[in-house]
Design a protein around this motif. Structure first.
Motif, PDB file in Angstrom:
ATOM      1  N   CYS A 179       0.805  -1.219   0.000  1.00  0.00           N
ATOM      2  CA  CYS A 179       0.000   0.000   0.000  1.00  0.00           C
ATOM      3  C   CYS A 179       0.839   1.269   0.000  1.00  0.00           C
ATOM      4  O   CYS A 179       1.600   1.519   0.940  1.00  0.00           O
ATOM      5  CB  CYS A 179      -0.910   0.004   1.227  1.00  0.00           C
ATOM      6  SG  CYS A 179      -1.914  -1.491   1.386  1.00  0.00           S
ATOM      7  N   GLY A 180       0.675   2.045  -1.028  1.00  0.00           N
ATOM      8  CA  GLY A 180       1.355   3.322  -1.140  1.00  0.00           C
ATOM      9  C   GLY A 180       0.602   4.192  -2.131  1.00  0.00           C
ATOM     10  O   GLY A 180      -0.635   4.246  -2.122  1.00  0.00           O
ATOM     11  N   THR A 181       1.334   4.885  -3.006  1.00  0.00           N
ATOM     12  CA  THR A 181       0.696   5.653  -4.076  1.00  0.00           C
ATOM     13  C   THR A 181      -0.208   4.735  -4.892  1.00  0.00           C
ATOM     14  O   THR A 181      -1.303   5.107  -5.311  1.00  0.00           O
ATOM     15  CB  THR A 181       1.771   6.287  -4.980  1.00  0.00           C
ATOM     16  OG1 THR A 181       2.608   7.130  -4.184  1.00  0.00           O
ATOM     17  CG2 THR A 181       1.140   7.102  -6.091  1.00  0.00           C
ATOM     18  N   TRP A 182       0.296   3.532  -5.142  1.00  0.00           N
ATOM     19  CA  TRP A 182      -0.494   2.455  -5.732  1.00  0.00           C
ATOM     20  C   TRP A 182      -0.737   1.415  -4.651  1.00  0.00           C
ATOM     21  O   TRP A 182       0.030   1.304  -3.698  1.00  0.00           O
ATOM     22  CB  TRP A 182       0.264   1.801  -6.892  1.00  0.00           C
ATOM     23  CG  TRP A 182       0.482   2.695  -8.071  1.00  0.00           C
ATOM     24  CD1 TRP A 182       1.545   3.536  -8.282  1.00  0.00           C
ATOM     25  CD2 TRP A 182      -0.362   2.842  -9.211  1.00  0.00           C
ATOM     26  NE1 TRP A 182       1.411   4.194  -9.479  1.00  0.00           N
ATOM     27  CE2 TRP A 182       0.249   3.781 -10.069  1.00  0.00           C
ATOM     28  CE3 TRP A 182      -1.568   2.261  -9.590  1.00  0.00           C
ATOM     29  CZ2 TRP A 182      -0.322   4.158 -11.287  1.00  0.00           C
ATOM     30  CZ3 TRP A 182      -2.129   2.637 -10.808  1.00  0.00           C
ATOM     31  CH2 TRP A 182      -1.515   3.579 -11.634  1.00  0.00           C
ATOM     32  N   VAL A 183      -1.775   0.609  -4.819  1.00  0.00           N
ATOM     33  CA  VAL A 183      -2.000  -0.544  -3.949  1.00  0.00           C
ATOM     34  C   VAL A 183      -2.035  -1.779  -4.835  1.00  0.00           C
ATOM     35  O   VAL A 183      -2.864  -1.885  -5.740  1.00  0.00           O
ATOM     36  CB  VAL A 183      -3.306  -0.411  -3.153  1.00  0.00           C
ATOM     37  CG1 VAL A 183      -3.661  -1.721  -2.458  1.00  0.00           C
ATOM     38  CG2 VAL A 183      -3.174   0.709  -2.115  1.00  0.00           C
ATOM     39  N   LEU A 184      -1.098  -2.682  -4.587  1.00  0.00           N
ATOM     40  CA  LEU A 184      -1.003  -3.907  -5.371  1.00  0.00           C
ATOM     41  C   LEU A 184      -1.517  -5.059  -4.528  1.00  0.00           C
ATOM     42  O   LEU A 184      -1.044  -5.275  -3.411  1.00  0.00           O
ATOM     43  CB  LEU A 184       0.442  -4.151  -5.820  1.00  0.00           C
ATOM     44  CG  LEU A 184       0.929  -3.137  -6.866  1.00  0.00           C
ATOM     45  CD1 LEU A 184       1.478  -1.888  -6.216  1.00  0.00           C
ATOM     46  CD2 LEU A 184       1.984  -3.743  -7.772  1.00  0.00           C
ATOM     47  N   ILE A 185      -2.490  -5.774  -5.065  1.00  0.00           N
ATOM     48  CA  ILE A 185      -3.194  -6.819  -4.326  1.00  0.00           C
ATOM     49  C   ILE A 185      -2.997  -8.147  -5.039  1.00  0.00           C
ATOM     50  O   ILE A 185      -3.222  -8.243  -6.258  1.00  0.00           O
ATOM     51  CB  ILE A 185      -4.697  -6.510  -4.233  1.00  0.00           C
ATOM     52  CG1 ILE A 185      -4.922  -5.117  -3.650  1.00  0.00           C
ATOM     53  CG2 ILE A 185      -5.423  -7.567  -3.408  1.00  0.00           C
ATOM     54  CD1 ILE A 185      -6.366  -4.671  -3.678  1.00  0.00           C
ATOM     55  N   GLY A 186      -2.586  -9.175  -4.297  1.00  0.00           N
ATOM     56  CA  GLY A 186      -2.381 -10.453  -4.966  1.00  0.00           C
ATOM     57  C   GLY A 186      -2.104 -11.593  -4.024  1.00  0.00           C
ATOM     58  O   GLY A 186      -2.190 -11.457  -2.797  1.00  0.00           O
ATOM     59  N   VAL A 187      -1.750 -12.722  -4.627  1.00  0.00           N
ATOM     60  CA  VAL A 187      -1.362 -13.920  -3.890  1.00  0.00           C
ATOM     61  C   VAL A 187      -0.129 -14.518  -4.559  1.00  0.00           C
ATOM     62  O   VAL A 187       0.037 -14.402  -5.771  1.00  0.00           O
ATOM     63  CB  VAL A 187      -2.498 -14.969  -3.870  1.00  0.00           C
ATOM     64  CG1 VAL A 187      -3.693 -14.476  -3.065  1.00  0.00           C
ATOM     65  CG2 VAL A 187      -2.928 -15.343  -5.281  1.00  0.00           C
ATOM     66  N   PRO A 188       0.743 -15.165  -3.782  1.00  0.00           N
ATOM     67  CA  PRO A 188       1.882 -15.860  -4.387  1.00  0.00           C
ATOM     68  C   PRO A 188       1.401 -17.101  -5.145  1.00  0.00           C
ATOM     69  O   PRO A 188       0.509 -17.825  -4.683  1.00  0.00           O
ATOM     70  CB  PRO A 188       2.737 -16.258  -3.176  1.00  0.00           C
ATOM     71  CG  PRO A 188       2.237 -15.433  -2.037  1.00  0.00           C
ATOM     72  CD  PRO A 188       0.797 -15.196  -2.306  1.00  0.00           C
ATOM     73  N   VAL A 189       1.989 -17.360  -6.306  1.00  0.00           N
ATOM     74  CA  VAL A 189       1.693 -18.559  -7.099  1.00  0.00           C
ATOM     75  C   VAL A 189       3.021 -19.119  -7.604  1.00  0.00           C
ATOM     76  O   VAL A 189       4.002 -18.395  -7.756  1.00  0.00           O
ATOM     77  CB  VAL A 189       0.743 -18.257  -8.279  1.00  0.00           C
ATOM     78  CG1 VAL A 189      -0.653 -17.890  -7.780  1.00  0.00           C
ATOM     79  CG2 VAL A 189       1.293 -17.148  -9.174  1.00  0.00           C
ATOM     80  N   ASN A 190       3.034 -20.412  -7.892  1.00  0.00           N
ATOM     81  CA  ASN A 190       4.263 -21.044  -8.375  1.00  0.00           C
ATOM     82  C   ASN A 190       4.545 -20.709  -9.830  1.00  0.00           C
ATOM     83  O   ASN A 190       5.698 -20.562 -10.233  1.00  0.00           O
ATOM     84  CB  ASN A 190       4.187 -22.553  -8.188  1.00  0.00           C
ATOM     85  CG  ASN A 190       4.258 -22.954  -6.726  1.00  0.00           C
ATOM     86  OD1 ASN A 190       4.934 -22.303  -5.934  1.00  0.00           O
ATOM     87  ND2 ASN A 190       3.547 -23.999  -6.355  1.00  0.00           N
ATOM     88  N   GLN A 191       3.478 -20.626 -10.645  1.00  0.00           N
ATOM     89  CA  GLN A 191       3.608 -20.344 -12.069  1.00  0.00           C
ATOM     90  C   GLN A 191       2.627 -19.255 -12.469  1.00  0.00           C
ATOM     91  O   GLN A 191       1.576 -19.091 -11.839  1.00  0.00           O
ATOM     92  CB  GLN A 191       3.349 -21.614 -12.897  1.00  0.00           C
ATOM     93  CG  GLN A 191       4.405 -22.697 -12.740  1.00  0.00           C
ATOM     94  CD  GLN A 191       5.769 -22.262 -13.262  1.00  0.00           C
ATOM     95  OE1 GLN A 191       5.873 -21.503 -14.219  1.00  0.00           O
ATOM     96  NE2 GLN A 191       6.832 -22.757 -12.617  1.00  0.00           N
TER      97      GLN A 191
END
Length: 493
Positions: A259-271
């Motif tokens: 979270c900052g100027t942009w907010v990047l939302i996700g989950v770790p994945v292997n591929q």
């Protein structure tokens, strides 16, 4: 007690953090902070890269003056996609363009006549967006071809800054994965894309994995700053990848938010996940410090509020978190909502007027007071984050029960609580300086002081505090969210 310098350079400010490690716990101290903004000159936005480098050196001087002169290494993380171009003799050819350059939209439009978004997504796993390095290069090819013809080497921002310190040319994996030019699932440049766009792939310095040593600082740096040689390490160069490395994710039912100027939302994945729905919903696949991937979506963050604050300050209206929280509480809930990722909010001349115009055009009450504007922005952001997480669940076929938020924007406790409320999920906020901590983790592993990421996350958990936010349930959120989804669908079509 060993020490490293972690430079975390964002799109609004940069900072030098000193990370100390005694073998069991990490300790973080802010040494130096400086503002960093794109500079508008004759219809273009640039980064003043030499000023950034100068401020980084000032940070080291401050550190030395404070007695922190004996450090093991330094690492640099920054925002993604932007780059600098070097001549054959290794000199910087021009100030790097900023991703906010308005010309990139036309560059992308023209490039997509030669290669489709579907092809680009399948080959790179990256969402098509005008900010991407590939479209910036094509825009330069169209509008400033002499620059590309003269250029010999392209270095992405953290690696350009590392080059100025140590003279080594490489592009680290996580930052390279933001360009939409890296072949999906590999560390190889996708030369077919560049060939079709008429851009030489010889420009691109080779991709190096994180947790590797780029080189030692240059003799000129030692002389100027009065320091001994320091190792320059390829940390996770993309700030989100560094932030993820520091978040104490508990299991595969956790989602991260940087979270900052942009907010990047996700989950770790292997591929990389490259199915059609991922592309349609605007998701992207970018690298992690472990050489794997983040399935994530880039979203508007505090940029909206930052731009409003700048206008209020010009008008002589003082503002801070405490005052904004008070004004927020005074305003009516869910009065007006916006799609925060509508292109009109990317870089308008006047953010307040643009939000007001959006509300007028969508037949909503127009926010006129500070409190109404703040509430409109924060509630809309929280609802967008719920929209993203719901789609992440569909793409991964997992129930995501918990949100880990890191980064400077979690200082805004209203945003954290609203995110918990909107998503009906527990929020674990912290550490605040996640990118700096992840940056340091990369250095400690490269130096052999920490064995692996599993050990690193355990160390983070007992070194830094986090704050928990439980959702406050309200039927008003569901009705507001339904209105928000309808609005997003209408304004996105």
């Amino acid at each position: 007690m060993k020490k490293v310098w972690a430079f975390d350079i964002g799109a609004s400010n940069g900072r030098l953090m000193l990370n100390s490690f005694d073998g069991e716990k990490m300790y973080l101290e802010e040494i130096y902070r400086f503002p960093n903004h794109p500079i508008h000159v004759i219809n273009h936005y640039y980064w003043n890269i030499l000023s950034i480098f100068s401020e980084m050196k000032k940070g080291i001087q401050v550190s030395v003056q404070q007695g922190h002169d004996k450090v093991e290494s330094l690492g640099i993380d920054t925002w993604g996609v932007d780059f600098g171009l070097l001549s054959k003799t290794g000199e910087l050819l021009a100030n790097p363009y900023s991703y906010r350059n308005p010309q990139n939209a036309k560059g992308m439009e023209d490039a997509l006549q030669l290669i489709t978004s579907e092809e680009l997504f399948r080959q790179t796993g990256v969402e098509t967006a005008p900010i991407n390095t590939v479209f910036q290069l094509y825009t330069i090819k169209q509008q400033n071809p002499a620059l590309l013809e003269t250029a010999d080497t392209l270095l992405l921002t953290p690696n350009l800054l590392a080059y100025l310190f140590c003279g080594e040319k490489n592009n680290e994996f996580t930052i390279s994965s933001t360009t939409q030019m890296l072949r999906t699932g590999t560390t190889e440049w996708e030369t077919d894309i560049l060939k079709r766009l008429g851009i030489s792939s010889n420009l691109l310095a080779p991709v190096k994995q994180p947790l590797t040593i780029a080189g030692d600082t240059l003799p000129s740096i030692h002389k100027e700053l009065q320091i001994e040689p320091v190792k320059v390490i390829n940390v996770a160069g993309h700030d989100t990848a560094s932030a993820l490395a520091a978040l104490p994710l508990e299991d595969d039912q956790s989602v991260f938010m940087s979270c900052g100027t942009w907010v990047l939302i996700g989950v770790p994945v292997n591929q990389p996940v490259t199915e059609d729905k991922a592309m349609q919903w605007g998701f992207t696949n970018e690298g992690t410090i472990e050489g794997k991937y983040r399935l994530q979506k880039n979203n508007m963050g505090m940029w909206l509020l930052q731009q409003c604050r700048a206008i209020w300050e010009r008008e002589g209206i003082d503002t801070d978190f405490e005052k904004e929280n008070y004004l927020f509480e005074e305003a009516e809930p869910f009065r007006s909502v916006i799609n925060p990722d509508d292109p009109r909010f990317f870089n308008p001349e006047n953010m307040i007027m643009e939000i007001q115009l959006y509300c007028q055009e969508t037949s909503q009450p127009i926010p006129t007071t500070q409190g109404e504007m703040i509430r409109c922005i924060l509630e809309s952001l929280a609802m967008k984050y719920n929209w993203v997480i719901n789609r992440l669940e569909k793409l991964t076929s997992k129930k995501l029960k918990r949100i880990h938020m890191g980064g400077g924007a979690i200082r805004n406790k209203k945003l954290c609580q609203l995110t918990a409320n909107a998503t009906n999920r527990e929020v674990v906020a912290g550490p605040v300086e996640a990118s700096s901590i992840g940056n340091a983790i990369g250095q400690w592993i490269a130096l052999g002081e920490i064995e692996n990421m599993k050990q690193a996350r355990e160390i983070v958990q007992h070194s830094f505090s986090v704050q928990h936010y439980q959702p406050i349930k309200s039927s008003s959120w569901q009705s507001a969210y339904e209105r928000f989804v309808q609005l997003v669908d209408e304004t996105s079509s």
